[in-house]
Enzyme design. Structure first.
Site: not given
Ligand code: USQ
Length: 402
Positions: A144, A74, A179, A185, A34, A181-182
């Site tokens: 997460t 799957d 989100s 989880k 996927s 997604y979150h």
């Molecule tokens: N962010 C930016 N610029 C970007 C991308 C992201 O400023 O180009 C910011 C986002 O707004 C956010 C932070 O960086 O505040 C983290 O974003 P991310 O895309 O790195 O991470 P996230 O969406 O939270 O998800 C990722 C993984 C997910 C995992 C999670 C752990 O995709 O599978 O569960 O990180 S955590 O963030 O601790 O929930």
């Protein structure tokens, strides 16, 4: 030890399979591809090319013989989930086979439905299969840190002590996910905890922070590289900044850039999971660990990547973009992460060294990143959804044959 890796073809799954084989364990992997399909659906690709699965497994079989096996399928198909666990009888099952992107889950209703049905139903099928065929095996479930959100409180590991109307109790730490997604989880966590209580299963629920990097000790030559996403939907923040620096695209800091998260190098992520595999909880125990190394603000990370990229002569500059997400841009954040340390985890990678290595690795694939540079800033608007991607067909439910 027999280790079943659900989601072996993914960024962490592949890296973990290499580590587990290097430790002498027998590995069986499954995947429904996927991740490959969804990244293609949104018009992007992995910066570092990865081989088709047959070739990847061939490479591993040459080195490890019958210690590695793979099955395509799957987990939403309960017969597939059941058969794989019945036949392999794993000691440990690492469940990484979920839709992992928050922005993907926010595209529109069909992507929300896909994310939650895929993640929640797949995990339920795994739980029933464990109960029926391998009730003593240890389920290591990838959750997460985002389950906790960004509360104005210190974050403990899974549970907290409270005193309410004169009585004390230990209760699950409140979840404030940000989100669809979150939240999927969070729903998984509740279901896994209940299955442990109901059937006496044992599980570790990993609250993992954002993982970054291109390397582990086993990722040494091109055939062993893991995928590397840099688009807005599947790329995570440090990885994206590095890819952006390589092509002179502005580093995309969203909003004020004060968002703080826990981060962990890929090598240390597979180290933590390997420690958990070696140290199962007791029967009936539902254990929660917070899995990250250091906390950083996303604007500081951009400065860090820029500084290291500058030294390499890259044209890195930072730009603030209107935040497409619905999230706090400045907030308190302090999370415990002691449990894994007690089990022996020591971070082995410094973030600056990893960024340095990542930039070198990505510079070799500059043309692939440049070819998809429009993917850097499509920016799915979380409040409104976005119509840029066609509706996704949600998995049909496949119920058990018996
Ligand atoms: N962010 C930016 N610029 C970007 C991308 C992201 O400023 O180009 C910011 C986002 O707004 C956010 C932070 O960086 O505040 C983290 O974003 P991310 O895309 O790195 O991470 P996230 O969406 O939270 O998800 C990722 C993984 C997910 C995992 C999670 C752990 O995709 O599978 O569960 O990180 S955590 O963030 O601790 O929930």
């Amino acid at each position: 030890m027999k280790v079943l890796i659900l989601g072996l073809d993914g960024y962490i799954g592949w890296s973990l399979a290499l580590r587990q084989l290097s430790l002498g364990n027998e590995v069986c992997g499954i995947d429904n591809f996927s991740r490959r399909k969804s990244v293609e659906e949104i018009g992007s690709w992995s910066a570092i090319p990865i081989l088709p699965i047959e070739k990847r497994i061939n490479i591993l079989q040459k080195e490890h013989g019958e210690k590695i096996s793979f099955h395509a399928g799957d987990l939403v198909d309960s017969n597939f989930a059941s058969d794989i666990i019945k036949k392999f009888k794993p000691d440990a099952i690492v469940h990484l086979a979920e839709q992992p992107s928050a922005p993907y889950s926010m595209i529109d209703q069909s992507h929300t439905l896909y994310t939650q049905s895929n993640n929640v139903l797949g995990t339920l099928n795994v739980l029933f299969a464990i109960r029926n065929h391998a009730p003593k095996s240890h389920l290591i479930k990838l959750g997460t840190m985002g389950e906790y959100g960004t509360p104005d409180l210190e974050i403990s590991e899974g549970f907290m002590e409270v005193e309410f109307r004169g009585k004390k109790a230990t209760i699950p730490y409140p979840r404030f996910a940000g989100s669809w997604y979150h939240w999927s989880k969070v729903h998984d966590s509740n279901n896994v905890a209940f299955a442990c209580k109901l059937w006496g299963l044992r599980s570790t629920d990993i609250m993992q922070g954002v993982v970054y990097g291109t390397r582990t000790d086993q990722i040494t030559d091109p055939g062993k590289h893991t995928r590397f996403d840099f688009d807005e939907i599947f790329g995570t923040v440090i990885n994206r900044y590095c890819a952006q620096a390589v092509i002179g695209h502005p580093l995309t800091v969203y909003g004020k850039g004060g968002q703080t998260r826990g981060f962990l190098a890929l090598e240390d992520s597979v180290q933590c999971m390997s420690i958990l595999i070696e140290n199962p909880p007791n029967e009936g125990e539902y254990r929660v660990v917070n899995q990250f190394d250091q906390q950083y603000q996303v604007s500081d990370l951009a400065e860090r990547v820029k500084r290291i990229a500058d030294k390499k002569g890259l044209d890195a500059h930072i730009q603030r973009f209107e935040n497409p997400r619905v999230e706090k841009e400045e907030h308190y954040y302090k999370a415990d992460h002691e449990q894994l340390k007690k089990l022996g985890f020591k971070a082995t990678r410094h973030i600056d060294d990893e960024i340095n290595i990542m930039l070198d690795d990505l510079m070799m694939h500059e043309d692939r990143i440049r070819a998809k540079k429009d993917q850097m800033t499509k920016l799915v608007k979380w409040r409104d959804g976005s119509a840029m991607i066609k509706q996704r067909v949600v998995n049909p439910l496949i119920l058990p044959a018996d």
